[in-house]
Design a protein around this motif. Sequence first.
Motif, mmCIF file in Angstrom:
data_model
loop_
_atom_site.group_PDB
_atom_site.id
_atom_site.type_symbol
_atom_site.label_atom_id
_atom_site.label_comp_id
_atom_site.label_asym_id
_atom_site.label_seq_id
_atom_site.Cartn_x
_atom_site.Cartn_y
_atom_site.Cartn_z
ATOM 1 N N ILE A 119 0.847 -1.510 0.158
ATOM 2 C CA ILE A 119 0.035 -0.299 -0.068
ATOM 3 C C ILE A 119 0.867 1.270 0.055
ATOM 4 O O ILE A 119 1.786 1.137 0.562
ATOM 5 C CB ILE A 119 -0.712 0.309 1.301
ATOM 6 C CG1 ILE A 119 -1.758 -1.160 1.596
ATOM 7 C CG2 ILE A 119 -1.859 1.403 1.174
ATOM 8 C CD1 ILE A 119 -2.830 -0.995 0.655
ATOM 9 N N PHE A 120 0.742 2.385 -0.646
ATOM 10 C CA PHE A 120 1.155 3.545 -0.839
ATOM 11 C C PHE A 120 -0.105 4.478 -0.259
ATOM 12 O O PHE A 120 -0.985 4.735 -0.743
ATOM 13 C CB PHE A 120 2.078 3.949 -2.262
ATOM 14 C CG PHE A 120 2.022 5.281 -2.472
ATOM 15 C CD1 PHE A 120 3.410 6.130 -1.821
ATOM 16 C CD2 PHE A 120 1.516 6.506 -2.473
ATOM 17 C CE1 PHE A 120 4.099 7.001 -1.650
ATOM 18 C CE2 PHE A 120 2.102 7.534 -2.586
ATOM 19 C CZ PHE A 120 3.198 8.289 -2.156
ATOM 20 N N LEU A 121 0.885 4.721 1.297
ATOM 21 C CA LEU A 121 -0.469 6.094 1.643
ATOM 22 C C LEU A 121 0.324 6.952 1.726
ATOM 23 O O LEU A 121 1.452 7.155 2.107
ATOM 24 C CB LEU A 121 -0.910 5.866 3.265
ATOM 25 C CG LEU A 121 -1.042 6.826 4.184
ATOM 26 C CD1 LEU A 121 -2.674 7.070 3.132
ATOM 27 C CD2 LEU A 121 -1.214 6.411 5.879
ATOM 28 N N GLY A 122 -0.387 8.224 1.107
ATOM 29 C CA GLY A 122 0.388 9.975 0.730
ATOM 30 C C GLY A 122 -0.486 10.557 1.060
ATOM 31 O O GLY A 122 -1.165 10.964 1.424
ATOM 32 N N SER A 123 0.184 11.936 1.855
ATOM 33 C CA SER A 123 -0.834 12.764 2.724
ATOM 34 C C SER A 123 -1.058 14.108 1.308
ATOM 35 O O SER A 123 -1.941 14.263 2.026
ATOM 36 C CB SER A 123 0.694 13.244 3.437
ATOM 37 O OG SER A 123 0.952 12.576 4.704
ATOM 38 N N VAL A 124 -0.882 13.896 0.079
ATOM 39 C CA VAL A 124 -1.237 14.678 -0.542
ATOM 40 C C VAL A 124 -2.857 14.531 -1.072
ATOM 41 O O VAL A 124 -3.445 13.148 -0.864
ATOM 42 C CB VAL A 124 -0.341 15.846 -1.513
ATOM 43 C CG1 VAL A 124 1.261 16.180 -0.994
ATOM 44 C CG2 VAL A 124 0.221 14.403 -2.494
ATOM 45 N N ALA A 125 -3.696 15.533 -2.054
ATOM 46 C CA ALA A 125 -4.460 14.493 -2.322
ATOM 47 C C ALA A 125 -4.046 14.030 -4.244
ATOM 48 O O ALA A 125 -2.996 13.885 -4.094
ATOM 49 C CB ALA A 125 -4.932 16.390 -3.018
ATOM 50 N N ILE B 166 -0.647 3.036 14.299
ATOM 51 C CA ILE B 166 -1.072 2.699 14.409
ATOM 52 C C ILE B 166 -0.719 0.518 14.411
ATOM 53 O O ILE B 166 -1.347 0.188 15.117
ATOM 54 C CB ILE B 166 -2.205 1.753 13.087
ATOM 55 C CG1 ILE B 166 -2.936 3.330 12.972
ATOM 56 C CG2 ILE B 166 -3.259 1.019 12.780
ATOM 57 C CD1 ILE B 166 -4.076 3.890 13.442
ATOM 58 N N SER B 167 0.526 0.424 13.989
ATOM 59 C CA SER B 167 1.436 -0.647 13.975
ATOM 60 C C SER B 167 2.979 -0.896 14.110
ATOM 61 O O SER B 167 2.890 0.130 13.403
ATOM 62 C CB SER B 167 0.940 -1.446 12.803
ATOM 63 O OG SER B 167 1.851 -2.628 12.425
ATOM 64 N N ASP C 253 -6.782 14.197 9.874
ATOM 65 C CA ASP C 253 -7.865 12.956 10.832
ATOM 66 C C ASP C 253 -8.299 12.397 9.030
ATOM 67 O O ASP C 253 -8.526 11.760 9.870
ATOM 68 C CB ASP C 253 -9.443 13.679 10.855
ATOM 69 C CG ASP C 253 -8.986 14.279 12.227
ATOM 70 O OD1 ASP C 253 -8.230 14.320 12.264
ATOM 71 O OD2 ASP C 253 -10.034 15.673 12.106
ATOM 72 N N ARG C 254 -8.185 12.783 8.210
ATOM 73 C CA ARG C 254 -8.450 11.621 6.437
ATOM 74 C C ARG C 254 -7.111 10.647 6.588
ATOM 75 O O ARG C 254 -7.494 9.727 6.798
ATOM 76 C CB ARG C 254 -8.913 12.484 5.875
ATOM 77 C CG ARG C 254 -8.624 11.429 3.921
ATOM 78 C CD ARG C 254 -9.382 12.612 3.471
ATOM 79 N NE ARG C 254 -9.095 11.652 1.676
ATOM 80 C CZ ARG C 254 -9.451 11.562 1.327
ATOM 81 N NH1 ARG C 254 -9.212 13.090 0.882
ATOM 82 N NH2 ARG C 254 -9.721 10.656 -0.414
ATOM 83 N N ILE C 255 -6.107 11.280 6.889
ATOM 84 C CA ILE C 255 -4.590 10.442 6.888
ATOM 85 C C ILE C 255 -5.098 9.153 8.446
ATOM 86 O O ILE C 255 -5.367 8.199 7.427
ATOM 87 C CB ILE C 255 -3.700 11.180 7.147
ATOM 88 C CG1 ILE C 255 -3.371 12.176 5.797
ATOM 89 C CG2 ILE C 255 -2.645 10.352 6.927
ATOM 90 C CD1 ILE C 255 -1.766 12.897 5.926
ATOM 91 N N GLU D 228 -7.301 1.932 9.205
ATOM 92 C CA GLU D 228 -8.605 0.924 8.383
ATOM 93 C C GLU D 228 -6.957 0.219 7.310
ATOM 94 O O GLU D 228 -7.680 -1.277 7.547
ATOM 95 C CB GLU D 228 -9.034 1.848 6.502
ATOM 96 C CG GLU D 228 -10.167 2.561 7.040
ATOM 97 C CD GLU D 228 -11.011 2.836 6.030
ATOM 98 O OE1 GLU D 228 -10.341 2.965 5.093
ATOM 99 O OE2 GLU D 228 -11.541 3.388 6.392
ATOM 100 N N LEU D 229 -5.797 -0.093 7.194
ATOM 101 C CA LEU D 229 -4.860 -0.004 6.512
ATOM 102 C C LEU D 229 -4.563 -1.326 7.205
ATOM 103 O O LEU D 229 -3.833 -2.079 7.608
ATOM 104 C CB LEU D 229 -3.673 0.549 6.106
ATOM 105 C CG LEU D 229 -4.581 1.675 5.107
ATOM 106 C CD1 LEU D 229 -3.265 2.451 4.567
ATOM 107 C CD2 LEU D 229 -4.738 1.049 3.612
ATOM 108 N N GLY D 230 -4.352 -0.789 8.816
ATOM 109 C CA GLY D 230 -3.533 -0.676 9.958
ATOM 110 C C GLY D 230 -4.303 -2.575 10.181
ATOM 111 O O GLY D 230 -4.017 -3.486 11.209
ATOM 112 N N GLU D 231 -5.429 -3.334 9.525
ATOM 113 C CA GLU D 231 -6.214 -4.052 9.705
ATOM 114 C C GLU D 231 -6.253 -5.306 9.156
ATOM 115 O O GLU D 231 -6.568 -6.421 8.556
ATOM 116 C CB GLU D 231 -8.012 -3.963 10.486
ATOM 117 C CG GLU D 231 -8.077 -2.540 11.504
ATOM 118 C CD GLU D 231 -9.717 -2.098 11.370
ATOM 119 O OE1 GLU D 231 -10.472 -2.610 10.763
ATOM 120 O OE2 GLU D 231 -10.052 -1.592 12.352
ATOM 121 N N LEU D 232 -5.468 -4.996 7.973
ATOM 122 C CA LEU D 232 -5.455 -5.608 6.615
ATOM 123 C C LEU D 232 -4.331 -6.077 7.007
ATOM 124 O O LEU D 232 -2.865 -5.648 7.405
ATOM 125 C CB LEU D 232 -5.398 -4.686 5.423
ATOM 126 C CG LEU D 232 -6.269 -3.914 4.864
ATOM 127 C CD1 LEU D 232 -6.237 -2.942 4.013
ATOM 128 C CD2 LEU D 232 -7.849 -5.019 4.443
#
Length: 163
Positions: A2-8, A79-80, A48-50, A56-60
Amino acid sequence: MIFLGSVADGDPVAQQELKAFQEARKAAGWRQRSNIEIEYRWGAGEVDRIATIAKELGELPLDVIVTRAPPATTAMLKISSKIPVVFVQVPDPVRLGYVKSFAHPATNATGFTNLEASIASKWVALLKDLLPQLSDVTLLFHPGTSADGGRFYFSTFEGAAAS
């Protein structure tokens, strides 16, 4: 992965970086849905969105997560402590507490930094070179998404601005 970016997700710079990553991935022989699975999640600069996405990702059952910038990295590491986190565009990961040291991270995080606090003095010098008559300079930042609440660049920025 997974790639989690902080921007839009529509951020033009992020899109250029993403394109370069995808080209390098293909050149390395990694093919989406063939020998690698990558999903992209974007926080749009909203802390907050991040945090919600990170939860959600921490549960995968993930093999690894790549985070871009401090908000995403902080959220994921809260989270993990088990999912390997590879961070990019994070200034001073030791000071931020992501790793114990560059040589021995001692956490589930590793990555690289392309930002150094001293760069702030270069910003001021460049502005002065471009506009010799310049007398006032302001540093803008969002304390919720900036490294160390924005203090990361303060000392070098203020020192350069004073001179």
